[in-house]
Design an enzyme around this catalytic site. Structure first.
Site, PDB file in Angstrom:
ATOM      1  N   ASP A  25      10.971   1.944  13.971  1.00 41.60           N
ATOM      2  CA  ASP A  25      10.153   0.822  14.441  1.00 41.60           C
ATOM      3  C   ASP A  25      11.007  -0.424  14.642  1.00 41.60           C
ATOM      4  OD1 ASP A  25       7.823  -0.379  15.310  1.00 41.60           O
ATOM      5  OD2 ASP A  25       7.194  -1.009  13.310  1.00 41.60           O
ATOM      6  N   LYS A  65       5.407  -8.828  -0.360  1.00 46.48           N
ATOM      7  CA  LYS A  65       4.550  -8.013   0.502  1.00 46.48           C
ATOM      8  C   LYS A  65       3.518  -7.344  -0.400  1.00 46.48           C
ATOM      9  CE  LYS A  65       4.911  -4.336   4.008  1.00 46.48           C
ATOM     10  NZ  LYS A  65       5.874  -3.472   4.724  1.00 46.48           N
ATOM     11  N   THR A  82      -1.607  -4.762   9.164  1.00 48.82           N
ATOM     12  CA  THR A  82      -2.448  -3.607   8.888  1.00 48.82           C
ATOM     13  C   THR A  82      -2.263  -3.122   7.464  1.00 48.82           C
ATOM     14  OG1 THR A  82      -2.261  -2.970  11.203  1.00 48.82           O
ATOM     15  CG2 THR A  82      -2.977  -1.270   9.667  1.00 48.82           C
TER      16      THR A  82
END
Length: 525
Positions: free
Chosen positions: A317, A220, A201
């Site tokens: 997370d 990233k 996402t």
């Protein structure tokens, strides 16, 4: 010392103000079935307004499937594992004008068609849903700001010259703001792209060659959308603090090597590691890990998270997808088949060395807390009930992960809040009265008769849902008390999977549990 935790931190606690008013999240639809799915992905943008009138955007992603990537351990080219494949470059370098159109068409037609996923295997686990996390997942379609407005930054970027320069700038983004990956492209005049590792996402992760050091790295690349850029800068701040406080990486968190802004995309460069633990489980047909491997994983994970908590950070997370193996090497062993089936081969890791990754959702304790965090399967009960959250939510997630390592499948296979709570009671026993009363005040729709969980709801709960909850095994059934090792492991997990966060064991205390004093022999499987 471990920071003290209030029994029930106030919802959406702000540094200098009361709890925030929160608009309700979008409803979650759909149910898990124990067969392959055709997943649909959607998300909503919820605005949370604090007491000072500031509006905060929270991205709530629902029912997002696990990442679809080519695993480094199983992609082979000319007898090399993909993670060890020597760099092979086209000559001359492929120009963006020749490749951008094809790459954009691929990116627009499918989230990650640049790499083919391994054959889908049946997993007793439904697609995860994430609230405001930056994990690696397939891209979300629709309701996204166009990236056309940021393409103007192309002219000032550092790109190889194209043979179509007279036609004007060539777009570097697709319509959703994802960077278009072109093989052998040069990023920031230093990093040469090798391949796409995953897409999520918040952006893409690629493997690249650092031409300054001749080392492989992972980059990233964040989407060129303002809210994702802003979130990535928070992640950079967290990663810089982790490296500053642990320069030798004793605590096994991913280290940020470099970061920069490339054509309106924040890029985070880190060491290139192996596959995530979830991918290894999937490719091993969800076979449990050996018990001595679980003990090693548990010690490392608890140590990493204890380090975060000492820095007043909450990861929020934790899940197998965010745990990377340092080395993908493995050997095969024969294991007995089930129900008189012939023996089968099982992969056993050569090394259990891991790294904790994805700090895009990490939150400092004294800073703003979003109302919903954590991927569904690993979400603590206080989050579901809107009671606020703090360090203990990480401990609960670790308990779920350790059970998954022991059984091979996710502990809570649902994406409905009430069903999730009902499954928790099946696994952990009934909620303590004090915790249930607090939950009933915050979420009265989940309770009846004061503080009793309202499950099943008459005429609302489906037959399949009732069946799923009844089939959920207790923790004692999941971890049979066959010997002293299992007894100690069961006790540790039980203390992690406690309803009341005030009574849940801290990760620092968990590291002192007798389980880690037990020597576990290298079992054959």
């Amino acid at each position: 010392m471990q920071p003290q935790v209030l029994p029930y931190p106030p919802l959406n606690r702000l540094p200098n103000g009361p709890s925030a008013a929160v608009q309700p999240n979008a409803p979650v639809t759909g149910r898990k079935r124990k067969r392959p799915h055709q997943y649909t992905v959607s998300y909503s943008e919820v605005q949370e307004v604090d007491s000072a009138g500031r509006v905060r955007d929270v991205i709530v992603i629902e029912d997002t499937p696990p990442p679809s990537t080519v695993s480094p351990a199983t992609t082979h080219t000319q007898l090399y594992s993909a993670s060890l494949q020597p760099p092979m470059y086209s000559d001359p370098i492929q120009t963006r004008s020749r490749a951008a159109a094809a790459a954009q068409a691929l990116s627009a037609s499918a989230s990650s068609t640049t790499t083919a996923a391994p054959p889908t295997k049946k997993r007793k686990r439904d697609p995860v849903d994430v609230a405001g996390t930056a994990g690696k997942r397939p891209a979300v379609n629709g309701h996204l700001q166009s990236a056309a407005s940021v393409n103007k930054s192309w002219a000032s970027g550092s790109a190889a010259a194209t043979d179509d320069a007279s036609k004007g700038p060539v777009p570097c983004d697709d319509k959703e703001g994802h960077y278009i990956i072109v093989p052998d492209d040069m990023i920031a005049r230093r990093y040469r792209t090798v391949r796409l590792l995953g897409q999520g996402t918040f952006g893409k992760v690629i493997e690249a060659l650092d031409t300054d050091t001749n080392q492989r790295v992972a980059i990233k690349i964040i989407r060129a959308i303002p809210k994702y850029r802003d979130a990535s800068k928070i992640e950079v701040r967290v990663l810089q603090k982790l490296k500053e406080r642990d320069p030798t990486n004793k605590h096994k968190c991913i280290h940020l090597l470099h970061w920069f802004d490339h054509r309106n995309h924040i890029c985070l460069v880190s060491e290139l590691l192996g596959m995530c633990v979830y991918d290894f489980l999937k490719e091993n047909e969800f076979a449990p890990f050996p018990r001595h491997h679980i003990q090693s994983f548990a010690r490392q994970l608890l140590g990493s998270v204890a380090f975060l908590h000492e820095l007043h950070l909450i990861h929020t997370d934790l899940k197998p997808e965010n745990i990377l193996l340092v080395n993908n090497g493995y050997k095969y062993v024969n294991v007995p088949g089930k129900r008189n089936a012939p023996p089968r081969l099982k992969k056993i890791l050569d090394s259990t060395d891991i790294r904790l990754i994805d700090f895009g959702s990490a939150t400092f304790e004294e800073e703003y807390h979003s109302s919903v965090v954590s991927t569904r399967h690993y979400r603590a009960p206080e989050i579901i009930l809107g009671l606020g959250w703090s360090y203990p939510c990480d401990a609960f997630s670790l308990g779920c992960i350790l059970v998954e390592f022991f059984t091979g499948v996710a502990l809570f296979q649902t994406h409905d809040n009430l069903e999730h709570l009902a499954m928790m009671e099946q696994v952990m026993g009934k909620m303590p009265e004090r915790f249930a009363r607090a939950g009933a005040r915050a979420k009265p729709e989940f309770f009846k008769e004061g503080s009793k969980l309202d499950w099943p709801k008459t005429k609302i709960t489906s037959r399949q849902s009732r069946k799923e909850v009844r089939a959920t095994k207790s923790l004692m059934e999941l971890i049979p008390q066959t010997d002293g090792i299992n007894k100690q492991f069961y006790d540790l997990v039980k203390r992690l999977l406690t309803f009341d966060p005030a009574q849940r064991i801290t990760v620092k205390d968990a590291l002192m549990h007798p389980y880690f004093s037990v020597r576990i022999a290298d079992e054959p499987y």
